[in-house]
Design an enzyme around this catalytic site. Structure first.
Site: not given
Length: 308
Positions: A32, A38, A53, A76, A139, A168, A177, A179, A202, A271
């Site tokens: 897309n 992109k 897509k 995707g 997600y 990661n 991408k 943020s 932290g 998180y």
């Protein structure tokens, strides 16, 4: 032909590059491009065709043929862990994936897809087993549910079906991408703007399994070439600190004092403070290549980002 969905995105475009490196250019990229930036991920790559897509999934549902397909790499998806529109996520990540999976199963086309370490949630054990899976966001749930769907189908599948739980991932071709780009990408940008690199307060207690995208693409290609099925963690097997990432970025630039900033309220309790892939299952397939450390991978990435 080889189909790569999300082929203009981060991991997808790196898989296209890996295929080009094998001499394959008969690649259909599905994506897309509403975010027109992109396109830059494909400029230096060779592909045979591009398809939107939505047009692609309409063709899949209609049962249209695309000629001889050697493999589908399904990268995707909406990959934003901060997206909370569950209807959108489930349609985009779950329903779309099921349609494409069945198309491939019916034609015995090898199917390789992106799962995620977000399927695990807040655990200290990252093994591909149900008892350790408890996603913290929608997600992660969409990826978990598709993995469950695949688990039920695998015993009857007559062609390879293989999911990769990406940890990661960082490296070239993630500029679009925003943020959701890697910590290394953001720290590099901060230094280029004349700022000091910043880490969350932290974060010295946070450790993640940071894996270089070139290694991720290599595992995808190897599993295709070797007809591997199953669901596998794809990380390095080692958790390293965010400070290690920052140190590698600072070392490349030769400047910058690391500062701390307050931890965002909206990320608290959602998180993952710790991730470390258990690679026992992946290694049992015969894949024995080493993974880059943070120091090695970030150095290579910084050289790519700052190339003239």
């Amino acid at each position: 032909m080889i189909i790569v969905t999300g082929g203009a995105g981060f991991i997808g475009s790196n898989i296209v590059k890996a295929l080009n490196d094998l001499g394959r250019k008969d690649i259909l990229v599905v994506d897309n491009l509403k975010d027109g930036t992109k396109f830059a991920n494909l400029v230096d790559l060779d592909i045979a065709d591009y398809c939107d897509k939505e047009d692609f999934i309409a063709s899949i549902i209609a049962g249209d043929e695309f000629g001889d397909i050697d493999a589908v790499f399904h990268e995707g998806a909406c990959s934003a862990t901060t997206e909370w529109d569950g209807k959108y996520i489930m349609h985009n990540n779950y329903e779309y994936s099921k349609e494409l999976l069945h198309y491939c199963l019916d034609r015995e086309i090898p199917f390789f897809y992106a799962s995620s370490a977000a399927t695990y949630g807040d655990t200290k054990v990252f093994r591909e087993e149900r008892e350790f899976e408890g996603p913290l966001n929608v997600y992660g749930y969409s990826k978990f549910l598709f993995d469950q769907y695949v688990r039920n189908i695998l015993p009857e599948a007559k062609s390879p079906v293989c999911g990769f739980r990406y940890f990661n991932v960082y490296g070239p071709r993630e500029n679009h991408k925003g943020s959701m780009a890697s910590v290394a990408f953001h720290l590099n940008n901060q230094i280029l703007k004349g700022e000091n690199p910043k880490l969350f307060a932290g974060s010295e207690g946070f450790r993640r399994d940071f894996v270089y995208v070139g290694d991720v693409a290599a595992v995808n290609i190897w599993c295709w070439q070797n007809g591997i099925s199953g669901i596998y963690n794809l990380g390095t097997g080692n958790a390293e600190s965010f400070r290690a990432v920052a140190d590698a970025v600072v070392k490349f630039h030769g400047k910058g004092e690391i500062e701390t900033i307050p931890f965002p309220e909206h990320l608290k309790s959602r998180y993952q403070e710790y991730t470390q892939a258990d690679l026992t299952k992946l290694r049992s397939t015969g894949y024995d290549k080493p993974f880059k450390t943070v120091a090695e991978g970030v150095a290579e990435y910084m050289a790519w980002l700052n190339r003239k």
